[in-house]
Write an enzyme that holds these catalytic residues in place. Structure first.
Site, mmCIF file in Angstrom:
data_model
loop_
_atom_site.group_PDB
_atom_site.id
_atom_site.type_symbol
_atom_site.label_atom_id
_atom_site.label_comp_id
_atom_site.label_asym_id
_atom_site.label_seq_id
_atom_site.Cartn_x
_atom_site.Cartn_y
_atom_site.Cartn_z
ATOM 1 C CG ASP A 85 29.989 33.268 -24.574
ATOM 2 O OD1 ASP A 85 30.628 34.021 -23.810
ATOM 3 O OD2 ASP A 85 29.320 33.680 -25.530
ATOM 4 C CB ALA A 125 -0.918 -0.005 1.222
ATOM 5 C CG ASP A 176 26.612 34.764 -29.216
ATOM 6 O OD1 ASP A 176 27.631 35.010 -28.540
ATOM 7 O OD2 ASP A 176 26.001 35.618 -29.879
ATOM 8 C CG ASP A 226 23.844 37.193 -25.293
ATOM 9 O OD1 ASP A 226 22.596 37.179 -25.250
ATOM 10 O OD2 ASP A 226 24.497 36.457 -26.042
ATOM 11 C CD GLU A 237 -3.732 2.039 -2.322
ATOM 12 O OE1 GLU A 237 -4.104 2.235 -3.493
ATOM 13 O OE2 GLU A 237 -2.524 1.868 -2.014
ATOM 14 C CB THR A 242 -8.334 2.484 -10.216
ATOM 15 O OG1 THR A 242 -7.758 2.337 -8.915
ATOM 16 C CG2 THR A 242 -9.269 1.316 -10.492
ATOM 17 C CG ASP A 243 -3.109 5.233 -7.745
ATOM 18 O OD1 ASP A 243 -3.679 6.311 -7.875
ATOM 19 O OD2 ASP A 243 -2.239 5.016 -6.896
#
Length: 851
Positions: free
Chosen positions: A583, A250, A579, A296, A648, A678-679
């Site tokens: 860098d 559970a 760029d 920049d 649960e 279902t979960d």
């Protein structure tokens, strides 16, 4: 091969012989081995042990059910991992991989995979070398070979030297002949040796590992505790063992890992649709925690469409008007001849040009250098300088200038601070004009010339420092790069999101300040700092920068790296844009390195976590928005699943505390059906929840996924309400059927009561799924159908519920039966009860926080 390069026919024949210029594909990990990994992680091993113990305890049905859960979860997780990897590979394919090749006597742009031995490729600073080559011509070249040698110092290259595929040109330009491609390259041999290298764990994977171990430890501890308690109250060991397994099952969130993977993959795909390419999935979550953006200027805040609008010389100022890179324009002012001389000097030291493509003028190379080409055409109507340089001193960020030797002259262009000191006595009007032009937001370039004495070749071996001396200043060129029209709105949005901003640029401080004011980035009071003025002490540096709207100008790559480290030392999660070739270190140091996809170099893109396919600052903010949404989605799933764990676990707690006098409302098989039947689907749908409207209206989140706020909501609000309705429905059916405490209820009555409890949990899950869509907004305010995946998941959940109740074979296997009308009615109250409790909690939290 000739100087014109290969012909198309020769290239096609060589391509058929040598194959494409691609590294050999890494031997894929067999699918069975990947699936095995999904079946043997920590949670799965816990369940395998539980299944084995169930068989030993003569409970084969339980053992088979647990095995089914492990297999279903493992297969699903495997499918999600494969989808995520394929999506990431597809997204990485969006990165440019083009090279310039001389074929059929002209320069063509093609994909690197089409290169063949013998091709002539044109390389410039910032390019990744696409194959093993031999340099045919080279101008002051240097290559970063650190990826092959580990040495970070660039290696100088001259004509005739080899250069290896995968390395980077960091200086100069060259024309090179391809010597080996694909599997025959040096990089291919090294890649074969390093393909087994394991990457270090990411912050998200460490956090998930922490959660897995925490939950598993709690589950085992509680299971062991209640096993001992049940034995002490006189329950047989077999029933006690059954009880302990039920508690452990559970509490284990079996679907955690596949749901996280799905959420990250969907986040990356959504970012790609908004022009933000994430190079690894874990960076999606890190983006959501970003607190400081260092951006920049050129191309990110501006359009990167340079236009030379003014030339200042000793004869006066000339203003130029024209659209884009079209050479047509108007010229006004005095000194047109001197202005043309200035433009040609700058053009001689440039490599970029404006070219006509399909009837449209575009920049070929650096936009600033293309704008200088256009300036020369507008001033004289002539294309180009007419002569090729015999030597080129390429630009680098330390010298902040570049030069070229053309015939008997050296031409130099660069930042005024780097060029004017080399020109002897410079009239004061030039220095004043630099400030005037920069204050208007213009990028200012100084152009100079020097007449070289002696026969040709005399200066070929002379160092750059000696060549660039005694220059004659010709003039100043002012270039305008218009701001992006919507960037001011994006900056306001970023600030509303609690992000701090700084402009980190190599431009003149006055230019940077003008653009920052125009875009609304500049903070108040204004603070503009030059890179050379940054304090040496790291703590003082952090204190200086840790404010919104700082502008740092004339910054070097080393200073940019220091900025990233200083802000991180102040606790910031830093996104750094870049760029250029240099860098790379700053992009790697930052928590999120952001490279330009259009104008950026290969070096920058390789070092970055995020690549902007449109170079737009707004794309960074959009990516942060999606990163926050993904982080929230993971928390939604945890809230949802842990809430159901409370429901649960409750029947086992009640059963144990009553000493076995109160029947067990849910069995282990029912819990497994809840988790796997279902979960799972609603949890996955929550992992795909789109960004909320106010995701950028709150400050960044920097906390554990499972924190105090989540635990209070689960264990004090949602979980107890769902559990209370569950036990109320179970008890109502029992007592309504005539059961009295201490007696053993009849099998039919117990199955009907257990069916009511099962129904209450499923319907509580349904309401809980909608409640977990937001931590602060009621579901009816979000719109019940705005997450279509959740709607379909809930409908599927109801179908599974009907099958578990009304299909005899399934209901008997689970040990339950359809509940009577009264039990069904009580179970249905789980929907309004959970929603009402959630609304009350959110309202109280808003009132408490004053929002």
């Amino acid at each position: 091969m000739t100087a014109a390069g290969l012909t198309s026919q020769q290239a096609a024949e060589l391509l058929e012989q040598a194959g494409p210029n691609l590294l050999p594909a890494e031997k894929p990990v067999p699918q069975w081995r990947k699936l095995w990994g999904e079946l043997t992680h920590f949670f799965a091993l816990m369940l395998w042990c539980a299944a084995g113990l169930a068989f030993l305890a003569d409970m084969p049905q339980l053992g088979v059910a647990i095995i089914v859960v492990v297999l279903v979860n493992g297969v699903f997780a495997h499918i999600q991992q494969e989808r995520a990897q394929h999506a990431a590979a597809k997204l990485r394919g969006l990165l440019p991989a083009d090279v310039r090749v001389r074929r059929d006597g002209r320069v063509r742009t093609m994909h690197a995979s089409e290169l063949v031995p013998g091709d002539l490729v044109l390389l410039t600073a910032g390019d990744r070398i696409p194959a093993d080559v031999v340099l045919a011509t080279a101008g002051a070249c240097a290559v970063d070979e650190s990826m092959l040698t580990g040495e970070s110092v660039p290696v100088p290259k001259a004509a005739g030297d080899p250069a290896w595929g995968g390395t980077f040109m960091v200086n100069g330009d060259a024309e090179a002949s391809v010597s080996a491609t694909g599997a025959m390259t040096r990089l291919a041999g090294i890649a074969a040796l390093t393909s087994g290298a394991v990457s270090p764990p990411t912050p998200l994977s460490l956090e998930l590992r922490r959660i897995v171990r925490l939950v598993a430890s709690v589950a085992l501890a509680i299971a062991a505790l209640f096993f001992l308690v049940s034995l002490l109250v006189g329950i047989q060991w077999r029933d006690s063992f059954l009880f302990a397994i039920g508690v452990a099952v559970a509490l284990v969130p079996e679907g955690l890992l596949p749901t996280v993977t799905l959420s990250l993959a969907m986040g990356a795909q959504r970012m790609a649709s908004r022009n933000a390419l994430v190079r690894n999935l874990e960076a999606v979550e890190t983006l959501g925690s970003t607190t400081f953006i260092c951006t920049d200027k050129t191309g990110t805040l501006t359009q990167n469409r340079m236009n030379a609008v003014e030339v200042f010389t000793g004869e006066g100022s000339v203003r130029i008007e024209g659209e884009g890179y079209c050479p047509e324009g108007t010229v006004q002012g005095e000194g047109k001849g001197k202005a043309a001389e200035t433009a040609f000097a700058a053009l001689a030291a440039s490599q970029g040009r404006a070219e006509l493509h399909n009837g449209e003028w575009r920049a070929a190379g650096d936009p600033m250098e293309a704008a200088i080409d256009v300036l020369a055409r507008r001033l004289t109507g002539t294309a180009g300088t007419g002569k090729a340089p015999s030597r080129r001193l390429a630009f680098d960020p330390v010298r902040r200038r570049e030069s070229a030797v053309v015939g008997p002259d050296l031409f130099c262009k660069g930042a005024p601070e780097a060029v004017l000191p080399l020109c002897g006595d410079v009239p004061a009007q030039f220095k004043e004009q630099v400030q005037v032009m920069a204050s208007r937001g213009l990028r200012v370039i100084a152009a100079a010339r020097r007449r070289l004495d002696g026969p040709p070749g005399t200066w070929d071996a002379c160092p750059a420092e000696d060549l660039e001396q005694g220059l004659e200043l010709l003039g100043l060129i002012g270039l305008h790069d218009p701001p992006r029209p919507d960037v001011a709105d994006v900056i306001r949005t970023a600030r509303q999101a609690g992000l701090k901003l700084a402009m980190i640029t190599g431009d003149h401080p006055a230019t940077a300040a003008a653009i920052a004011r125009e875009n609304g980035l500049m903070g108040m009071p204004e603070r503009v700092v030059e890179g050379s003025d940054l304090p040496d002490d790291e703590q003082m540096l952090g204190a200086l920068l840790d404010r919104d709207g700082v502008v740092v100008s004339r910054v070097s790559p080393e200073q940019k790296l220091r900025v990233a480290k200083a802000l991180q030392s102040r606790g910031h999660v830093v996104a750094m844009t870049g760029d250029g070739v240099n860098d790379g270190p700053a992009l790697q140091e930052a928590d999120i390195g952001v490279a330009m996809g259009l104008s950026g170099t290969d070096v920058a893109r390789e070092a970055a976590d995020l690549v902007l396919l449109d170079d737009h600052f707004g794309t960074i903010v959009a990516a942060i928005e999606q990163g926050r949404a993904t982080y929230s989605n993971i928390r939604r799933f945890l809230t949802y699943h842990l809430t159901d764990n409370v429901a649960e676990l409750t029947p086992f707690v009640v059963w144990a505390l009553s000493g076995g006098q109160f029947p067990l409302a849910l069995g282990v098989l029912q819990i497994l059906a809840l988790d796997i039947g279902t979960d799972l689907l609603p949890a996955l749908a929550l992992g795909a929840e789109p960004p909320g409207k106010r995701v950028l209206a709150r400050p960044p989140e920097r906390r554990h996924l499972m924190d105090r706020q989540l635990m209070v909501r689960v264990f004090c609000v949602l979980g107890p309400v769902e559990a209370a309705i569950e036990m109320a429905a179970f008890s109502a059916v029992l007592f309504g059927g005539g059961w009295t405490r201490g007696e053993l209820p009849g099998p039919e009555l117990l199955m009907a009561a257990s069916g009511a409890a099962f129904t209450a949990v499923v319907l509580g899950q349904l309401a809980n799924a909608f409640a977990c869509r937001s931590a602060s907004v009621a579901p009816w305010k979000l719109g019940w159908g705005t997450n279509r995946l959740l709607v379909w998941a809930v409908l599927a959940e109801l179908v599974v519920l009907a099958a578990c109740l009304y299909v005899p074979q399934v209901s008997r296997l689970l040990g339950q039966a359809p509940p009577p009308p009264a039990g069904l009615l009580l179970a249905a109250l789980a929907v309004p009860a959970v929603l009402a409790a959630d609304w009350a909690y959110k309202a109280a939290k808003r009132r408490w926080s004053g929002t």
